[in-house]
Design a protein around this motif. Structure first.
Motif, PDB file in Angstrom:
ATOM      1  N   THR A   1      -6.124   2.663   5.489  1.00  0.00           N
ATOM      2  CA  THR A   1      -4.792   2.384   4.950  1.00  0.00           C
ATOM      3  C   THR A   1      -4.908   1.676   3.606  1.00  0.00           C
ATOM      4  OG1 THR A   1      -3.854   2.217   7.164  1.00  0.00           O
ATOM      5  CG2 THR A   1      -2.584   1.240   5.381  1.00  0.00           C
TER       6      THR A   1
ATOM      7  N   SER B   1      -3.827   5.808  -4.138  1.00  0.00           N
ATOM      8  CA  SER B   1      -2.470   6.206  -4.533  1.00  0.00           C
ATOM      9  C   SER B   1      -1.970   5.381  -5.714  1.00  0.00           C
ATOM     10  CB  SER B   1      -1.514   6.060  -3.361  1.00  0.00           C
ATOM     11  OG  SER B   1      -1.896   6.910  -2.311  1.00  0.00           O
TER      12      SER B   1
ATOM     13  N   HIS C   1       7.161  10.354  -6.057  1.00  0.00           N
ATOM     14  CA  HIS C   1       6.526  10.973  -4.890  1.00  0.00           C
ATOM     15  C   HIS C   1       5.361  10.129  -4.376  1.00  0.00           C
ATOM     16  CE1 HIS C   1       8.080  15.323  -5.737  1.00  0.00           C
ATOM     17  NE2 HIS C   1       9.038  14.474  -5.419  1.00  0.00           N
TER      18      HIS C   1
ATOM     19  N   VAL D   1       6.804   7.171  -2.436  1.00  0.00           N
ATOM     20  CA  VAL D   1       7.273   7.616  -1.122  1.00  0.00           C
ATOM     21  C   VAL D   1       6.079   7.862  -0.193  1.00  0.00           C
ATOM     22  CG1 VAL D   1       8.441   9.505   0.100  1.00  0.00           C
ATOM     23  CG2 VAL D   1       9.437   8.548  -1.983  1.00  0.00           C
ATOM     24  N   ALA D   2       5.017   8.442  -0.723  1.00  0.00           N
ATOM     25  CA  ALA D   2       3.821   8.688   0.087  1.00  0.00           C
ATOM     26  C   ALA D   2       3.187   7.381   0.547  1.00  0.00           C
ATOM     27  CB  ALA D   2       2.814   9.517  -0.707  1.00  0.00           C
TER      28      ALA D   2
ATOM     29  N   PHE E   1       4.766   4.525   1.138  1.00  0.00           N
ATOM     30  CA  PHE E   1       5.603   4.008   2.222  1.00  0.00           C
ATOM     31  C   PHE E   1       5.391   4.785   3.514  1.00  0.00           C
ATOM     32  CE2 PHE E   1       8.346   2.087  -1.178  1.00  0.00           C
ATOM     33  CZ  PHE E   1       8.127   0.776  -0.794  1.00  0.00           C
ATOM     34  N   ALA E   2       5.268   6.095   3.410  1.00  0.00           N
ATOM     35  CA  ALA E   2       5.011   6.912   4.597  1.00  0.00           C
ATOM     36  C   ALA E   2       3.666   6.545   5.217  1.00  0.00           C
ATOM     37  CB  ALA E   2       5.051   8.395   4.229  1.00  0.00           C
ATOM     38  N   LEU E   3       2.689   6.308   4.376  1.00  0.00           N
ATOM     39  CA  LEU E   3       1.368   5.919   4.865  1.00  0.00           C
ATOM     40  C   LEU E   3       1.414   4.565   5.565  1.00  0.00           C
ATOM     41  CD1 LEU E   3      -1.692   7.096   3.581  1.00  0.00           C
ATOM     42  CD2 LEU E   3      -1.700   4.657   3.305  1.00  0.00           C
TER      43      LEU E   3
ATOM     44  N   ILE F   1       3.819   3.336   7.198  1.00  0.00           N
ATOM     45  CA  ILE F   1       4.515   3.452   8.475  1.00  0.00           C
ATOM     46  C   ILE F   1       3.705   4.282   9.471  1.00  0.00           C
ATOM     47  CG2 ILE F   1       6.565   4.413   9.592  1.00  0.00           C
ATOM     48  CD1 ILE F   1       8.069   3.688   6.984  1.00  0.00           C
ATOM     49  N   THR F   2       3.188   5.417   9.040  1.00  0.00           N
ATOM     50  CA  THR F   2       2.574   6.353   9.982  1.00  0.00           C
ATOM     51  C   THR F   2       1.158   5.987  10.395  1.00  0.00           C
ATOM     52  OG1 THR F   2       1.840   7.785   8.167  1.00  0.00           O
ATOM     53  CG2 THR F   2       3.966   8.277   9.194  1.00  0.00           C
ATOM     54  N   ASN F   3       0.376   5.413   9.529  1.00  0.00           N
ATOM     55  CA  ASN F   3      -1.019   5.107   9.874  1.00  0.00           C
ATOM     56  C   ASN F   3      -1.120   4.083  11.004  1.00  0.00           C
ATOM     57  OD1 ASN F   3      -3.643   5.830   9.518  1.00  0.00           O
ATOM     58  ND2 ASN F   3      -3.950   4.704   7.628  1.00  0.00           N
TER      59      ASN F   3
ATOM     60  N   THR G   1       1.233   3.246  13.132  1.00  0.00           N
ATOM     61  CA  THR G   1       1.937   3.789  14.285  1.00  0.00           C
ATOM     62  C   THR G   1       1.080   4.806  15.030  1.00  0.00           C
ATOM     63  OG1 THR G   1       4.033   3.480  13.121  1.00  0.00           O
ATOM     64  CG2 THR G   1       4.056   4.935  15.032  1.00  0.00           C
TER      65      THR G   1
END
Length: 122
Positions: free
Chosen positions: A45, A52, A77, A80-81, A83-85, A87-89, A91
């Motif tokens: 992460t 990034s 973009h 946004v990537a 923030f997605a990382l 949250i998703t990593n 989780t």
């Protein structure tokens, strides 16, 4: 691109590379699924965020030089990537750890002994 921008891009890429390599080492060296998940999730992460950020610095510097809107779109973009990382990593790692726990995979080490002691006291 100026020298300081190139230095910042290379610095972020280097930091990201180091942490991604550390995550790979954690995957191979740690003894059980829980510690492997912990080591790889934290390191990758952090490493992915820094790689990034290097892309973000590149996009913003190109936008500042050329004024083309596509570079600002690229920068958005990347944000946004990130923030997605974020949250998703964690989780995903939590879901894998929970599935391993529910499947009966025992952790190695002192945590297992503490859980057995607490279960015996009840």
């Amino acid at each position: 691109m100026s020298g300081s921008t190139e230095f910042l891009i290379k610095l972020f890429l280097g930091i990201g590379l180091v942490f991604n390599v550390l995550g790979t080492i954690a995957l191979y060296r740690f003894p059980d699924v829980y510690t492997r998940l912990h080591g790889t999730t934290k390191c990758t992460t952090f490493g992915s965020i820094f790689t990034s950020l290097s892309v973000l610095v590149y996009a913003i510097s190109k936008y500042a030089m050329t004024g083309e809107a596509r570079f600002m779109t690229f920068a958005i973009h990347v944000v946004v990537a990130i923030f997605a990382l974020l949250i998703t990593n964690p989780t995903g790692a939590h879901a894998i750890a929970r599935a391993a726990h529910r499947s009966g995979v025992k952790p190695l080490g002192n945590i297992d002994r503490l859980a057995e002691k607490e279960a015996g006291e009840k």
